[in-house]
Design a protein around this motif. Structure first.
Motif, short mmCIF file in Angstrom:
data_model
loop_
_atom_site.label_atom_id
_atom_site.label_comp_id
_atom_site.label_asym_id
_atom_site.label_seq_id
_atom_site.Cartn_x
_atom_site.Cartn_y
_atom_site.Cartn_z
N ALA A 92 30.61 5.56 -37.47
CA ALA A 92 32.01 5.12 -37.53
C ALA A 92 32.28 4.00 -36.52
O ALA A 92 33.02 3.05 -36.81
CB ALA A 92 32.94 6.29 -37.28
N SER A 93 31.67 4.10 -35.36
CA SER A 93 31.86 3.06 -34.33
C SER A 93 31.32 1.72 -34.80
O SER A 93 31.92 0.67 -34.53
CB SER A 93 31.16 3.47 -33.02
N GLU A 94 30.22 1.74 -35.52
CA GLU A 94 29.65 0.50 -36.06
C GLU A 94 30.60 -0.11 -37.09
O GLU A 94 30.81 -1.34 -37.11
CB GLU A 94 28.29 0.79 -36.71
N VAL A 95 31.18 0.74 -37.93
CA VAL A 95 32.13 0.27 -38.94
C VAL A 95 33.35 -0.36 -38.26
O VAL A 95 33.82 -1.44 -38.63
CB VAL A 95 32.57 1.42 -39.87
N LYS A 96 33.86 0.32 -37.24
CA LYS A 96 35.06 -0.16 -36.54
C LYS A 96 34.80 -1.49 -35.84
O LYS A 96 35.69 -2.36 -35.78
CB LYS A 96 35.53 0.88 -35.54
N ALA A 97 33.60 -1.67 -35.29
CA ALA A 97 33.27 -2.92 -34.61
C ALA A 97 33.32 -4.09 -35.59
O ALA A 97 33.84 -5.18 -35.28
CB ALA A 97 31.89 -2.82 -33.96
N LYS A 98 32.79 -3.88 -36.78
CA LYS A 98 32.84 -4.93 -37.81
C LYS A 98 34.27 -5.19 -38.26
O LYS A 98 34.67 -6.34 -38.48
CB LYS A 98 31.97 -4.52 -39.00
N LEU A 99 35.05 -4.11 -38.38
CA LEU A 99 36.44 -4.27 -38.80
C LEU A 99 37.25 -5.03 -37.76
O LEU A 99 38.13 -5.83 -38.11
CB LEU A 99 37.08 -2.90 -39.04
N LYS A 100 36.98 -4.79 -36.49
CA LYS A 100 37.71 -5.49 -35.44
C LYS A 100 37.53 -6.99 -35.55
O LYS A 100 38.50 -7.76 -35.44
CB LYS A 100 37.24 -5.00 -34.05
N SER A 101 36.31 -7.42 -35.81
CA SER A 101 36.04 -8.85 -35.99
C SER A 101 36.77 -9.39 -37.21
O SER A 101 37.31 -10.51 -37.19
CB SER A 101 34.54 -9.09 -36.11
N ARG A 102 36.79 -8.60 -38.26
CA ARG A 102 37.45 -9.03 -39.49
C ARG A 102 38.96 -9.13 -39.31
O ARG A 102 39.59 -10.06 -39.79
CB ARG A 102 37.11 -8.03 -40.60
N VAL A 103 39.52 -8.17 -38.57
CA VAL A 103 40.96 -8.19 -38.29
C VAL A 103 41.31 -9.43 -37.46
O VAL A 103 42.30 -10.12 -37.74
CB VAL A 103 41.39 -6.91 -37.55
N GLU A 104 40.51 -9.73 -36.46
CA GLU A 104 40.76 -10.91 -35.62
C GLU A 104 40.78 -12.18 -36.46
O GLU A 104 41.62 -13.06 -36.26
CB GLU A 104 39.70 -11.00 -34.52
N ALA A 105 39.86 -12.27 -37.41
CA ALA A 105 39.78 -13.45 -38.27
C ALA A 105 41.02 -13.55 -39.16
O ALA A 105 41.58 -14.65 -39.34
CB ALA A 105 38.52 -13.40 -39.12
N LEU A 106 41.46 -12.42 -39.70
CA LEU A 106 42.64 -12.42 -40.58
C LEU A 106 43.90 -12.78 -39.80
O LEU A 106 44.75 -13.52 -40.30
CB LEU A 106 42.79 -11.05 -41.25
N VAL A 107 44.01 -12.26 -38.59
CA VAL A 107 45.18 -12.56 -37.76
C VAL A 107 45.23 -14.05 -37.44
O VAL A 107 46.30 -14.68 -37.44
CB VAL A 107 45.17 -11.70 -36.48
N GLN A 108 44.06 -14.63 -37.15
CA GLN A 108 44.00 -16.06 -36.85
C GLN A 108 44.44 -16.90 -38.05
O GLN A 108 44.95 -18.01 -37.90
CB GLN A 108 42.59 -16.44 -36.42
N GLU A 109 44.24 -16.34 -39.25
CA GLU A 109 44.66 -17.03 -40.47
C GLU A 109 46.15 -16.83 -40.75
O GLU A 109 46.68 -17.34 -41.74
CB GLU A 109 43.86 -16.52 -41.67
N GLY A 110 46.80 -16.05 -39.88
CA GLY A 110 48.22 -15.80 -40.06
C GLY A 110 48.53 -14.68 -41.03
O GLY A 110 49.67 -14.54 -41.50
N ARG A 111 47.53 -13.83 -41.31
CA ARG A 111 47.73 -12.73 -42.26
C ARG A 111 48.35 -11.53 -41.55
O ARG A 111 48.06 -11.24 -40.39
CB ARG A 111 46.37 -12.30 -42.87
N SER A 112 49.21 -10.82 -42.28
CA SER A 112 49.84 -9.61 -41.75
C SER A 112 48.98 -8.40 -42.07
O SER A 112 48.55 -8.22 -43.21
CB SER A 112 51.23 -9.44 -42.37
#
Length: 285
Positions: A13-33
């Motif tokens: 689960a920690s591995e999954v969350k680490a990948k998700l964190k990077s994905r969330v950061e990218a989406l936020v930078q794109e201005g996504r909610s």
């Protein structure tokens, strides 16, 4: 004799969350909610604890989380009204409702009211049905968690004999369908099944989601089987204190299994990770 490798759900689960964190950061930078809202009706302590842990998990990967609390005597209409307002709010990308609900509120009615595109737990009948069509996003989180744990072992699913003990709408049935899509040969059992032990003994993989402590013992599995325990049961130990156990007699079955998931620490943490993944996918769709 095999000695089972314990599947570490927390680590996966920690591995999954680490990948998700990077994905969330990218989406936020794109201005996504990206925002997950949850509804808690009443003061069930288990649900309240889960909500608290859920908030921490969301914060850890950068998700905005908001909990709506309603009193125990809230009417079904009041809950449905809140769901409707959240469904219409474009700033909210995910929605879930904590169980259990008070007796005056029908769970299936509530789950069916959640917008399909925001149903991050995968409990709306439409999303459950989509499992049949091969989707693995926005389908029931626990079913996804089971698949992730099985796949983490590297066992070949094509042609494997799998027995799913328990056929609930949210876990047992979706797991069985996901396994079928992986081209395993699947048998789903329920409390009417005759001679269940003979079926599980012939299985390469056993998934137990019946909610019965120690239902699966060493005599119920074959040497080298993969055993996934979905059960969460509270029982008293010898000191009179309550402990959490699964459906599987862990110590006994571990001596025969090739891989085995523990309770706690197996399917549970992976289910939370799958909820987070569904939430990110809902925002990214």
């Amino acid at each position: 004799m095999a000695h089972g490798i314990v599947i570490d759900g927390k680590a996966i689960a920690s591995e999954v969350k680490a990948k998700l964190k990077s994905r969330v950061e990218a989406l936020v930078q794109e201005g996504r909610s990206i925002r997950l809202d949850a509804i808690l009706v009443g003061g069930d302590q288990g649900a309240r604890l889960y909500a608290k842990n859920q908030a921490k998990a969301c914060e850890a990967i950068g998700l905005v989380y908001h909990l709506h609390e309603l009193p125990t005597d809230a009417t079904e209409s009041e809950v449905l009204s809140l769901i409707e307002s959240i469904n219409k709010d474009d700033a909210i990308t995910g929605l879930m409702v904590h169980m259990p609900l008070p007796k005056q509120v029908n769970a299936e009615t509530i789950q069916s009211a959640i917008a399909v595109t925001k149903d991050v737990e995968g409990v709306n009948p439409a999303n459950i049905g989509n499992v049949v069509f091969g989707r693995r996003s926005l389908v029931p989180c626990t079913a996804l968690a089971v698949m992730e744990l099985i796949e983490s072992t590297g066992v070949k699913l094509e042609g494997a004999n799998v027995v799913c003990v328990g056929a609930s709408r949210i876990v047992g049935k979706p797991v069985a369908v996901l396994l079928m899509q992986a081209e395993a040969t699947v048998i789903s059992t329920n409390h009417h099944t005759k001679d269940r032990p003979s079926l599980t003994r012939a299985a390469d993989i056993v998934v137990s989601a019946a909610g019965v402590p120690n239902l699966i013992g060493a005599d119920d599995v074959s040497e080298g089987a993969v055993v996934i325990d979905v059960g969460i049961n509270r029982i008293e130990n010898g000191d009179g204190k309550k402990i959490t156990v699964g459906d599987v007699d862990f110590d006994a079955v571990k001596e025969k299994a090739s891989y085995i998931s523990p309770v706690p620490g197996g399917v549970g943490p992976m289910t939370v990770a799958m909820l987070l993944r569904n939430t990110v996918q809902a925002a990214d769709s």
